[in-house]
Design an enzyme around this catalytic site. Structure first.
Site, PDB file in Angstrom:
ATOM      1  N   CYS A  47     -17.097 -17.209   5.093  1.00 23.98           N
ATOM      2  CA  CYS A  47     -17.424 -17.819   3.978  1.00 23.98           C
ATOM      3  C   CYS A  47     -16.469 -17.461   2.801  1.00 23.98           C
ATOM      4  O   CYS A  47     -16.988 -17.407   1.687  1.00 23.98           O
ATOM      5  CB  CYS A  47     -18.827 -17.480   3.290  1.00 23.98           C
ATOM      6  N   ALA A  58     -26.566  -8.969  11.350  1.00 21.31           N
ATOM      7  CA  ALA A  58     -27.411  -9.214  10.001  1.00 21.31           C
ATOM      8  C   ALA A  58     -27.074  -9.721   9.235  1.00 21.31           C
ATOM      9  O   ALA A  58     -26.011 -10.334   8.488  1.00 21.31           O
ATOM     10  CB  ALA A  58     -27.622  -7.742   9.661  1.00 21.31           C
ATOM     11  N   PRO A  59     -28.090 -10.503   8.268  1.00 22.41           N
ATOM     12  CA  PRO A  59     -29.425 -10.283   8.660  1.00 22.41           C
ATOM     13  C   PRO A  59     -30.208 -11.310   9.866  1.00 22.41           C
ATOM     14  O   PRO A  59     -31.329 -11.535   9.690  1.00 22.41           O
ATOM     15  CB  PRO A  59     -30.197 -10.741   7.223  1.00 22.41           C
ATOM     16  N   GLY A  60     -29.540 -12.026  10.492  1.00 22.10           N
ATOM     17  CA  GLY A  60     -29.850 -12.841  11.396  1.00 22.10           C
ATOM     18  C   GLY A  60     -30.114 -14.308  11.348  1.00 22.10           C
ATOM     19  O   GLY A  60     -30.624 -14.880  12.325  1.00 22.10           O
ATOM     20  N   ASP A  82     -24.810  -4.993  14.475  1.00 19.17           N
ATOM     21  CA  ASP A  82     -24.432  -4.990  13.183  1.00 19.17           C
ATOM     22  C   ASP A  82     -24.055  -3.462  12.943  1.00 19.17           C
ATOM     23  O   ASP A  82     -24.714  -2.697  13.599  1.00 19.17           O
ATOM     24  CB  ASP A  82     -25.230  -5.448  12.129  1.00 19.17           C
ATOM     25  N   ASP A 124     -18.963 -13.634  13.232  1.00 18.39           N
ATOM     26  CA  ASP A 124     -19.362 -14.412  11.753  1.00 18.39           C
ATOM     27  C   ASP A 124     -19.003 -12.859  10.740  1.00 18.39           C
ATOM     28  O   ASP A 124     -19.740 -12.394  10.379  1.00 18.39           O
ATOM     29  CB  ASP A 124     -20.609 -14.646  11.367  1.00 18.39           C
ATOM     30  N   ASP A 137     -20.234  -0.199  15.478  1.00 16.95           N
ATOM     31  CA  ASP A 137     -19.142  -0.827  14.923  1.00 16.95           C
ATOM     32  C   ASP A 137     -18.704  -1.939  16.196  1.00 16.95           C
ATOM     33  O   ASP A 137     -18.249  -1.605  17.234  1.00 16.95           O
ATOM     34  CB  ASP A 137     -17.988   0.127  14.904  1.00 16.95           C
TER      35      ASP A 137
END
Ligand SMILES: C[S@@+](CC[C@H](N)C(=O)[O-])C[C@H]1O[C@@H](n2cnc3c(N)ncnc32)[C@H](O)[C@@H]1O
Length: 303
Positions: A230, A108-110, A130, A177, A157
């Protein structure tokens, strides 16, 4: 800006790095090839008087220097999706093919889920997991707006992901990610360092290790797993890869990236990592005028 100081020993031209982190990042959009082409989007943006600059390394990305991605007709039609340049890297590296079975472990959010579906021409299966219901709602909305029909959403999870609801077979590819300390988003979120603590970095690294472990286990031998964050913190990047190399059946592989980058670091804070972590790529804001990012490609060996 204090947390950045800890990266002085590993970042070249540290003052340029710090200055880039203080500059705001313009919006960028990805063309949704399920519904449109880059040419069609460029014409639509021109007709709406929205300035757009093509991105040289990826022909489906445009920077919008003066507009926000969610406030124009091409967005409402699902022709584009707001996604910053570096966020488009992991799905490109995973390189899924039509017909593949792919797991997006933290979806999410995709942005990347829908990019994966588009790369697969919306043929095959993308299981998008998610653990946050609110964010899953945004994932569903984005999936519908972009017209991606090959995506199945699961709320769980990722560390305990079950293959049973999808027939029990391992995936061809997985994207990991993970949630992270988000240091590389400082240009977009000036508050990113407000709640920064080393204990959060170390705590979230535990989650990252668990999700990456499950992704390697759930992917067939010979399959590909891409790990991305990130953030700049080696605790969340190379240390997590080092754990996966020790604890799971995988190896790091080389890949090409047409953005300026630096290799993964092999030492941090007195700890030495497996030398192959250098195959991972660190993307710094001052090299390409982007956000910061980390991306590694792994092959599942099965033994
Ligand atoms: C970096 S964001 C993912 C961004 C997404 N890949 C995209 O491109 O739009 C990390 C996500 O991991 C989710 N998350 C955190 N812990 C998780 C867990 N244990 N299992 C599954 N998802 C988790 C968070 O809710 C968050 O949505």
């Amino acid at each position: 800006m204090e947390p950045l100081e800890r990266y002085r020993p590993i970042v070249d031209d540290f003052e340029a790095f710090r200055a880039a982190c203080e500059r705001p990042l313009p919006s960028a959009v990805r063309v949704n090839t399920i519904k449109a082409t880059a040419e069609r989007v460029r014409r639509a943006l021109d007709e709406a008087d929205i300035a757009s600059d093509p991105v040289d390394w990826h022909d489906g990305l445009f920077v919008l220097p003066e507009d926000s991605p969610g406030s124009n007709w091409p967005y409402f039609h699902g022709w584009i999706h707001g996604q910053e340049e570096v966020s488009a890297v992991p799905a490109t590296v995973l390189d899924p093919k039509p017909g593949d079975r792919v797991w997006d472990a933290c979806a999410a959010p995709g942005s990347k889920t829908t990019q994966l579906a588009a790369l697969m021409d919306d043929h095959g299966e993308v299981v998008a997991t998610d653990n946050n219901l609110g964010r899953i709602s945004a994932l569903r909305t984005n999936t519908e707006r972009l017209g991606a029909t090959s995506i199945a959403v699961t709320h769980e999870d990722a560390r305990n992901h079950s293959l049973k609801p999808f027939g029990g077979a391992n995936y061809d590819r997985a994207l990991v990610d993970v949630p992270c300390s988000c240091e590389g988003t400082i240009r977009k979120n000036p508050d990113a360092f407000e709640d920064w603590t080393l204990s959060h970095v170390e705590g979230i690294a535990g989650v990252q290790k668990g999700v990456l472990k499950r992704a390697v286990e759930a992917t067939a031998p010979g399959g590909t797993v891409v790990y991305s964050t990130c953030t700049f913190a080696p605790e969340e990047n190379e240390a997590v890869l080092d754990f996966a190399l020790d604890e799971t059946a995988c190896e790091l592989v080389d890949y090409d990236l047409p953005l300026d980058h630096r290799p993964g670091v092999t030492e941090w804070d007195g700890e030495a990592f497996d030398p192959s972590v250098q195959k991972a790529k660190r993307i710094y804001p001052h090299h390409n005028d982007t956000g910061g990012f980390f991306c590694a490609k792994l092959e599942v060996t099965g033994e």
